[in-house]
Design an enzyme around this catalytic site. Structure first.
Site, mmCIF file in Angstrom:
data_model
loop_
_atom_site.group_PDB
_atom_site.id
_atom_site.type_symbol
_atom_site.label_atom_id
_atom_site.label_comp_id
_atom_site.label_asym_id
_atom_site.label_seq_id
_atom_site.Cartn_x
_atom_site.Cartn_y
_atom_site.Cartn_z
ATOM 1 N N ARG A 68 0.831 -1.206 0.000
ATOM 2 C CA ARG A 68 0.000 0.000 0.000
ATOM 3 C C ARG A 68 0.867 1.260 0.000
ATOM 4 O O ARG A 68 0.580 2.209 -0.730
ATOM 5 C CB ARG A 68 -0.965 -0.041 1.178
ATOM 6 C CG ARG A 68 -1.874 -1.253 1.004
ATOM 7 C CD ARG A 68 -3.100 -1.260 1.828
ATOM 8 N NE ARG A 68 -3.873 -2.452 1.497
ATOM 9 C CZ ARG A 68 -4.806 -2.969 2.260
ATOM 10 N NH1 ARG A 68 -5.106 -2.402 3.395
ATOM 11 N NH2 ARG A 68 -5.459 -4.052 1.877
ATOM 12 N N GLU A 200 -13.537 -13.217 13.694
ATOM 13 C CA GLU A 200 -13.694 -12.809 12.292
ATOM 14 C C GLU A 200 -13.784 -14.026 11.373
ATOM 15 O O GLU A 200 -12.775 -14.506 10.857
ATOM 16 C CB GLU A 200 -12.515 -11.920 11.858
ATOM 17 C CG GLU A 200 -12.673 -11.425 10.427
ATOM 18 C CD GLU A 200 -11.566 -10.464 9.967
ATOM 19 O OE1 GLU A 200 -10.709 -10.120 10.781
ATOM 20 O OE2 GLU A 200 -11.576 -10.092 8.787
ATOM 21 N N LYS A 243 -16.693 -9.776 13.879
ATOM 22 C CA LYS A 243 -16.307 -8.975 12.709
ATOM 23 C C LYS A 243 -16.684 -9.745 11.443
ATOM 24 O O LYS A 243 -15.893 -10.530 10.921
ATOM 25 C CB LYS A 243 -14.808 -8.703 12.752
ATOM 26 C CG LYS A 243 -14.309 -7.950 11.537
ATOM 27 C CD LYS A 243 -13.032 -7.207 11.824
ATOM 28 C CE LYS A 243 -12.492 -6.610 10.547
ATOM 29 N NZ LYS A 243 -11.455 -5.633 10.771
ATOM 30 N N SER A 284 -14.822 -3.555 5.807
ATOM 31 C CA SER A 284 -15.279 -2.884 4.579
ATOM 32 C C SER A 284 -15.118 -3.818 3.390
ATOM 33 O O SER A 284 -15.856 -3.684 2.406
ATOM 34 C CB SER A 284 -14.573 -1.543 4.361
ATOM 35 O OG SER A 284 -13.181 -1.652 4.325
ATOM 36 N N GLY A 285 -14.180 -4.745 3.468
ATOM 37 C CA GLY A 285 -14.124 -5.856 2.528
ATOM 38 C C GLY A 285 -14.104 -5.468 1.062
ATOM 39 O O GLY A 285 -14.589 -6.228 0.227
ATOM 40 N N GLY A 286 -13.575 -4.305 0.711
ATOM 41 C CA GLY A 286 -13.492 -3.943 -0.698
ATOM 42 C C GLY A 286 -14.586 -3.002 -1.161
ATOM 43 O O GLY A 286 -14.577 -2.559 -2.309
ATOM 44 N N ARG A 316 -9.608 -0.522 4.724
ATOM 45 C CA ARG A 316 -9.475 0.251 3.495
ATOM 46 C C ARG A 316 -10.447 1.431 3.422
ATOM 47 O O ARG A 316 -10.099 2.493 2.922
ATOM 48 C CB ARG A 316 -9.647 -0.676 2.282
ATOM 49 C CG ARG A 316 -8.441 -1.557 2.068
ATOM 50 C CD ARG A 316 -8.741 -2.697 1.146
ATOM 51 N NE ARG A 316 -9.591 -3.710 1.788
ATOM 52 C CZ ARG A 316 -10.082 -4.778 1.182
ATOM 53 N NH1 ARG A 316 -9.839 -4.953 -0.096
ATOM 54 N NH2 ARG A 316 -10.809 -5.650 1.845
HETATM 55 P P1 13P Z 1 -11.082 -3.968 5.244
HETATM 56 O O1 13P Z 1 -12.040 -3.056 5.949
HETATM 57 O O2 13P Z 1 -10.105 -3.272 4.377
HETATM 58 O O3 13P Z 1 -11.790 -5.112 4.589
HETATM 59 O O4 13P Z 1 -10.143 -4.609 6.343
HETATM 60 C C1 13P Z 1 -10.635 -4.925 7.566
HETATM 61 C C2 13P Z 1 -9.691 -5.817 8.242
HETATM 62 O O5 13P Z 1 -10.012 -6.937 8.530
HETATM 63 C C3 13P Z 1 -8.350 -5.348 8.617
HETATM 64 O O6 13P Z 1 -8.198 -5.806 9.932
#
Ligand code: 13P
Length: 378
Positions: A68, A200, A243, A284-286, A316
């Protein structure tokens, strides 16, 4: 979607697992009852799930952080990774909207340029320091790309050390159902060391034309299975945070409206997650920054009396424009911090169902293309 074959595999092994769990039960019940951290765990989880607040997920591994940073022309060095995290954690007013920050191990032990430990900076802002405790994924030979989450072997000792360093919650990512036992075992070990486990069970947005109904179906199976195992391992649900993913159609399917996403996501949660869990913190997952906020707001509209806080643990969606704005340049530092706080504020308002717009980073399409380099890896 990754979960399919694993769910089948797990269903076959389920009875054996139940037998093993019964044998453990009396020991586990005593352990849970005797946990000296029980009250602290509940208080920490409740605090992080405070309405109107969410988590800043900044636990990308050094390799992912490097990709990144390099995408904006910044070299992947320890100092640059430190500067990037310092920009995030010292953004003025962040603590108004953020209740926890997840860190990678290097960051947990890092200090700001003036020598102040990051954990102290966060704690002073009212942001609980968290730590990613899994050590990554290993491909499982003979499978269709399935992976096993690593890091259980020395987890107890590491969790104790992280607590001493100031961490108060933990994160473990398990990408498939094969790993659900590991996820439950991790949660049990983390609680024994005083860390609130973020659970998660990842079912992420990926390529394909699968429908939102299909995501909802598999998400429901995954979450109900994970909750059953948490019960088997006597994990105290008031002292965990979940999560999950929002239910979205595949990247090659037509996009779903926020109302549709919210309908399937809240239905999945209501069917699988007990009210005793204080917070459901979506990744946020993309999703784009704006999509992440609008979908979060729609969740509150679809489920106004939710027993848990339906909130965010975004990586992200909080960092993408912040990083692009900074681009490693000192003169952009303040502007980048302002974007971060504006994004955190928008999501805080969305959590309360009060986001009115305009969004600080409107548009952005379906997915954060700029950050797809190297996938969603942490
Ligand atoms: P994103 O919100 O980018 O999907 O990442 C969340 C995450 O699991 C980082 O800990």
């Amino acid at each position: 979607m990754q979960a399919t074959s694993c769910i089948r595999g797990q269903a076959v092994g389920g009875r054996r697992a139940a037998g093993r769990a019964a044998g453990r039960r009396s020991v586990a019940v005593q352990a849970a009852a005797a946990n000296p951290f029980a009250e602290e765990l509940k208080a920490t989880a409740k605090y992080i799930a405070t309405r109107g607040k969410g988590i800043l997920a900044s636990d990308e591994s050094n390799a992912t952080t490097g990709k990144r940073l390099e995408s904006v022309g910044v070299e992947n060095t320890e100092d640059n990774r430190r500067d990037w995290r310092q920009l995030l954690y010292t953004a003025p007013g962040l603590g108004q909207y953020i209740s926890g920050a997840i860190m990678f191990e290097e960051t947990l032990y890092q200090k700001a340029r003036d020598g102040t430990p990051f954990v102290d900076i966060l704690t002073k802002e009212g942001i609980r320091p968290g730590i990613k405790v899994d050590t990554g994924l290993q491909m499982l030979p003979g499978t269709d790309g399935e992976t096993s989450t690593q890091g259980l072997d020395n987890l107890q000792a590491r969790c104790e050390a992280y607590y001493k360093q100031g961490a108060r919650f933990a994160k473990w990512r398990a990408a498939i159902l094969e790993n659900a036992h590991g996820l439950a075992r991790y949660a049990q070990i983390a609680q024994a060391a005083g860390l609130v486990p973020i659970v998660e069970p990842e079912v992420t947005l990926g390529p394909g034309a699968y429908s939102i109904e299909e995501t909802a179906y598999w998400s429901e199976r995954v979450y109900s299975h994970v909750m059953r195992l948490l019960n088997e391992y006597d994990v105290m649900l008031e002292g965990i945070l979940l999560k999950p993913n929002m239910c979205l159609p595949g990247l090659d399917a037509p996009p779903a409206s926020p109302a549709e996403v919210a309908k399937y996501t809240t239905r999945t949660m209501l069917r699988t997650i007990p009210a005793s869990v204080p917070g459901i913190h979506f990744l946020s997952g993309g999703m784009s920054e704006e999509e992440s906020t609008l979908n979060l707001q729609a969740l509150q509209e679809a489920c106004p009396n939710a027993p848990w806080s339906l909130t965010f643990s975004y990586g992200r969606a909080l960092q993408a424009s912040t990083l692009k704005t900074w681009a490693g340049k000192e003169e952009n530092w303040d502007a980048a911090q302002k974007i971060l706080v504006a994004l955190a504020k928008a999501n805080s308002e969305a959590q309360l169902g009060q986001f009115k717009g305009p969004h600080p980073v409107p548009g952005g399409g379906r997915i954060l293309q700029a950050l797809r380099t190297g996938g969603a890896g942490k």
